[in-house]
Design a protein around this motif. Structure first.
Motif: not given
Length: 332
Positions: A1-6, A32-35, A131-140
């Protein structure tokens, strides 16, 4: 996925095991380690444009490499800043937790991840998130930032629960999409050799369906909510190297590049109907029911046997693409 999500998922995984006083440093190390595994994109060659396809999501994303990747990250970040607040053991723990999320999350996409390297080069893809999903990433992101401000580890647990729930929802939607795809194939009196559904960009409502028959690939889209909509699409012949490129010698590097690209694309290859001497990856397109590839390889009959094919990116989003995509997403 995109780096921010990771990074976000790595951060909440590390936070979930941190003491109240370590919430911020755990999030930073996990983020940092997740990316970090995506640094494999630096493995590239100007002489061999397809080299990065072989190494991206390879050993750095393997389950076996997780403790090694965590160690590399902890050695670097502990010396850089973490030694002021943490023992090396805790630094290693937080870095490894963050690192461990990366390959598993990437495997939830359609790109393919070599989780079992070096025992297998199979590209695992569960097709349950884009690969990119703001509905997944933004709440986290919101929950991990709230956890930092309030120093409440429970919020990191909520972030992890949201990530798992969203991925499970994606798996349910994928199953529904594939069922609709099989029903559509039956209507056409086709018996697919294989069929996959993958979410379109940034959502779990609109899905691309690709299925393979003896001689063609068929591309359609479905929108799944309380009721479902089907958007029929196009079809193209499957790649036939001898027929499509009769000039290509079997021992040429470009012939081997086709095999490498087929491995990367899980065999979903066709000759581009619009661009001469171009082979496309059928799995991806901007509008999910169209033959509108995001990338491919360009062959050149003038090249010597020891020269490689070119990797070409075709990510040209037009106003027409966006209008069609939004209309389908809205159910129109």
């Amino acid at each position: 996925m995109d780096p921010i999500s990771q990074g976000a998922l790595g951060a909440c995984a590390s936070q979930a095991f941190a003491d109240k006083s370590k919430i911020f440093i755990a999030a930073a190390l996990g983020f940092l380690s997740g990316m970090a595994p995506d640094l494999d994109v630096l493995i590239a060659s100007t002489d061999d444009p397809l080299l990065f396809l072989e190494y991206h999501r390879q050993f750095t994303h393997s389950l076996l490499f997780i403790p090694i990747g965590g160690l590399i990250c902890s050695l670097f970040f502990h010396h850089l800043f973490a030694h002021r607040q943490l023992s090396f053991r805790l630094t290693y723990t937080f870095c490894t937790l963050g690192y461990a999320t990366h390959g598993l999350l990437d495997s939830c996409t359609s790109y393919g991840t070599q989780l079992l390297w070096p025992f297998s080069t199979m590209r695992i893809a569960w097709h349950n998130i884009s690969i990119i999903d703001p509905f997944f990433t933004l709440p986290i992101l919101c929950l991990i930032m709230w956890a930092v401000v309030s120093k409440r580890r429970t919020l990191a647990h909520f972030a992890c629960a949201w990530a798992l729930s969203y991925l499970c929802l994606g798996a349910v939607q994928r199953e529904r999409a594939e069922a609709l795809g099989h029903a559509l194939a039956v209507e056409r009196t086709h018996t697919p050799l294989r069929l996959h559904a993958k979410p379109s960009l940034g959502n779990l409502l609109l899905w691309k369906i690709v299925y393979e028959t003896e001689d063609r690939f068929y591309v359609d889209a479905v929108r799944i909510l309380a009721t479902s909509s089907i958007y029929t699409g196009d079809s193209v012949p499957k790649l036939d190297t001898q027929k499509d490129f009769p000039w290509l010698s079997n021992d040429a590097f470009q012939a081997n590049d086709i095999n490498r690209f087929a491995w990367f694309s899980n065999g979903y290859l066709s000759k581009d109907p619009e661009r001469p001497n171009t082979i496309i990856d059928m799995r991806y397109s901007i509008v999910p029911n169209s033959i509108d590839p995001l990338w491919g390889i360009q062959l050149d009959p003038q090249r010597t046997a020891s020269e490689h094919a070119d990797f070409v990116s075709m990510r040209q989003s037009t106003t027409n693409h966006r209008v069609r995509f939004i209309a389908m997403l809205r159910g129109n």
